[in-house]
Design an enzyme around this catalytic site. Sequence first.
Site, mmCIF file in Angstrom:
data_model
loop_
_atom_site.group_PDB
_atom_site.id
_atom_site.type_symbol
_atom_site.label_atom_id
_atom_site.label_comp_id
_atom_site.label_asym_id
_atom_site.label_seq_id
_atom_site.Cartn_x
_atom_site.Cartn_y
_atom_site.Cartn_z
ATOM 1 N N ARG A 127 0.824 -1.227 0.000
ATOM 2 C CA ARG A 127 0.000 0.000 0.000
ATOM 3 C C ARG A 127 0.847 1.262 0.000
ATOM 4 O O ARG A 127 1.834 1.368 0.696
ATOM 5 C CB ARG A 127 -0.888 0.005 1.250
ATOM 6 C CG ARG A 127 -1.546 1.367 1.522
ATOM 7 C CD ARG A 127 -2.740 1.286 2.436
ATOM 8 N NE ARG A 127 -2.457 0.738 3.742
ATOM 9 C CZ ARG A 127 -3.397 0.406 4.622
ATOM 10 N NH1 ARG A 127 -4.680 0.585 4.318
ATOM 11 N NH2 ARG A 127 -3.077 -0.102 5.789
ATOM 12 N N ARG A 168 -2.076 -6.299 14.162
ATOM 13 C CA ARG A 168 -3.324 -5.627 13.778
ATOM 14 C C ARG A 168 -4.398 -6.659 13.456
ATOM 15 O O ARG A 168 -5.577 -6.457 13.776
ATOM 16 C CB ARG A 168 -3.073 -4.693 12.589
ATOM 17 C CG ARG A 168 -2.329 -3.432 13.021
ATOM 18 C CD ARG A 168 -1.587 -2.765 11.891
ATOM 19 N NE ARG A 168 -2.448 -2.241 10.853
ATOM 20 C CZ ARG A 168 -1.993 -1.839 9.661
ATOM 21 N NH1 ARG A 168 -0.695 -1.899 9.386
ATOM 22 N NH2 ARG A 168 -2.832 -1.382 8.767
HETATM 23 P P1 ADP Z 1 -8.233 -0.311 4.521
HETATM 24 O O1 ADP Z 1 -8.690 1.135 4.484
HETATM 25 O O2 ADP Z 1 -9.360 -1.254 4.778
HETATM 26 O O3 ADP Z 1 -7.073 -0.518 5.442
HETATM 27 P P2 ADP Z 1 -7.203 0.235 1.821
HETATM 28 O O4 ADP Z 1 -8.359 0.791 1.093
HETATM 29 O O5 ADP Z 1 -6.138 1.167 2.271
HETATM 30 O O6 ADP Z 1 -7.713 -0.675 3.056
HETATM 31 O O7 ADP Z 1 -6.563 -0.924 0.902
HETATM 32 C C1 ADP Z 1 -5.404 -1.649 1.299
HETATM 33 C C2 ADP Z 1 -4.505 -1.889 0.078
HETATM 34 O O8 ADP Z 1 -5.133 -2.847 -0.778
HETATM 35 C C3 ADP Z 1 -4.258 -0.653 -0.776
HETATM 36 O O9 ADP Z 1 -2.939 -0.706 -1.267
HETATM 37 C C4 ADP Z 1 -5.287 -0.769 -1.920
HETATM 38 O O10 ADP Z 1 -4.826 -0.150 -3.116
HETATM 39 C C5 ADP Z 1 -5.390 -2.277 -2.078
HETATM 40 N N1 ADP Z 1 -6.749 -2.734 -2.447
HETATM 41 C C6 ADP Z 1 -7.944 -2.214 -2.059
HETATM 42 N N2 ADP Z 1 -8.972 -2.919 -2.570
HETATM 43 C C7 ADP Z 1 -8.424 -3.936 -3.302
HETATM 44 C C8 ADP Z 1 -8.964 -5.033 -4.082
HETATM 45 N N3 ADP Z 1 -10.278 -5.225 -4.196
HETATM 46 N N4 ADP Z 1 -8.090 -5.867 -4.680
HETATM 47 C C9 ADP Z 1 -6.745 -5.680 -4.554
HETATM 48 N N5 ADP Z 1 -6.178 -4.683 -3.837
HETATM 49 C C10 ADP Z 1 -6.998 -3.826 -3.214
HETATM 50 P P1 ADP Z 2 -6.190 -0.203 8.836
HETATM 51 O O1 ADP Z 2 -7.651 -0.278 8.622
HETATM 52 O O2 ADP Z 2 -5.394 -0.240 7.590
HETATM 53 O O3 ADP Z 2 -5.706 -1.170 9.877
HETATM 54 P P2 ADP Z 2 -6.357 2.424 10.200
HETATM 55 O O4 ADP Z 2 -5.738 3.574 9.510
HETATM 56 O O5 ADP Z 2 -7.828 2.346 10.289
HETATM 57 O O6 ADP Z 2 -5.724 1.141 9.515
HETATM 58 O O7 ADP Z 2 -5.779 2.316 11.683
HETATM 59 C C1 ADP Z 2 -4.402 2.412 11.977
HETATM 60 C C2 ADP Z 2 -4.197 2.287 13.479
HETATM 61 O O8 ADP Z 2 -4.848 3.368 14.155
HETATM 62 C C3 ADP Z 2 -4.783 1.029 14.115
HETATM 63 O O9 ADP Z 2 -3.889 -0.075 14.047
HETATM 64 C C4 ADP Z 2 -5.019 1.496 15.554
HETATM 65 O O10 ADP Z 2 -3.809 1.537 16.295
HETATM 66 C C5 ADP Z 2 -5.473 2.935 15.353
HETATM 67 N N1 ADP Z 2 -6.947 3.061 15.188
HETATM 68 C C6 ADP Z 2 -7.614 3.516 14.085
HETATM 69 N N2 ADP Z 2 -8.936 3.508 14.305
HETATM 70 C C7 ADP Z 2 -9.122 3.035 15.558
HETATM 71 C C8 ADP Z 2 -10.273 2.763 16.354
HETATM 72 N N3 ADP Z 2 -11.530 2.993 15.897
HETATM 73 N N4 ADP Z 2 -10.076 2.241 17.606
HETATM 74 C C9 ADP Z 2 -8.842 2.018 18.082
HETATM 75 N N5 ADP Z 2 -7.718 2.244 17.387
HETATM 76 C C10 ADP Z 2 -7.848 2.753 16.129
#
Ligand code: ADP
Ligand code: ADP
Length: 210
Positions: A123, A168
Amino acid sequence: MSSIVLFGPPGAGKGTQAQRIMDSTGLPQVSTGDMLRAAVAAGTPTGMEAKNYMESGQLVPDEVIINLIRDRVQDTDASNGVMFDGFPRTVAQAEALAEITEVSHVIAIEVPDGRIVERICGRYTCGDCSAVFHDTFNPSNVEGVCDSCGGNDFKRRADDNANTVLSRLSAYHEQTSPLAEWYDQRGIFFRIDGDRAIDEITEDILRALK
Ligand code: ADP
Ligand code: ADP
Ligand code: ZN
């Protein structure tokens, strides 16, 4: 006023889909992860409290998150509801949210654990507009240039590494996944297969929201 929750494990595609459905829903994306990263970068008291939890892949304490959300929903752009991305992540957060605003749909983007590490480790995001990309699955059209805003300041997150991903994921399974049952009982839980092409997922989400 009614809000939407985008639910799912880290790397499921919550942020990606939020950006794609923003125009159709007319609701702003509220990502607690983005808010926390901004607080860490600005060195605010919230950021200083959250930093170590985030770096080690643990959840930030509920009261910190709930206070952030309580303030955020007061903003004028939130008056018709918002799209929560990455919140709530515990039953305590969902209970607090129920007191703050009405939620009409919880969209669960389901992706098997085996896919998560490759998603997260590839990502990168645009530092100017927060558009989300992936080295292999969703690269920018022109290398080094953001498709959405033309910027060239791409960033990788400090916690997007193979070690932290495992913490995570366990936090997700232990503390967040019980929420599926909690929302299912309330009849507003919609499961979407997130292990497919990005556009197909967007279509299904928009169908669920109709
Ligand atoms: P989240 O917000 O749930 O953590 P992201 O939207 O940041 O997830 O997506 C995580 C990674 O996966 C990013 O690098 C994104 O470009 C990629 N990604 C998102 N949706 C898809 C999909 N349907 N297939 C493959 N890669 C994806
Ligand atoms: P992703 O969906 O890719 O794991 P986020 O950007 O949503 O990542 O979250 C990154 C980090 O921020 C989490 O691993 C956690 O430490 C913190 N975090 C985000 N949202 C929350 C929440 N609603 N409650 C607790 N921790 C959170
Ligand atoms: Zn951009």
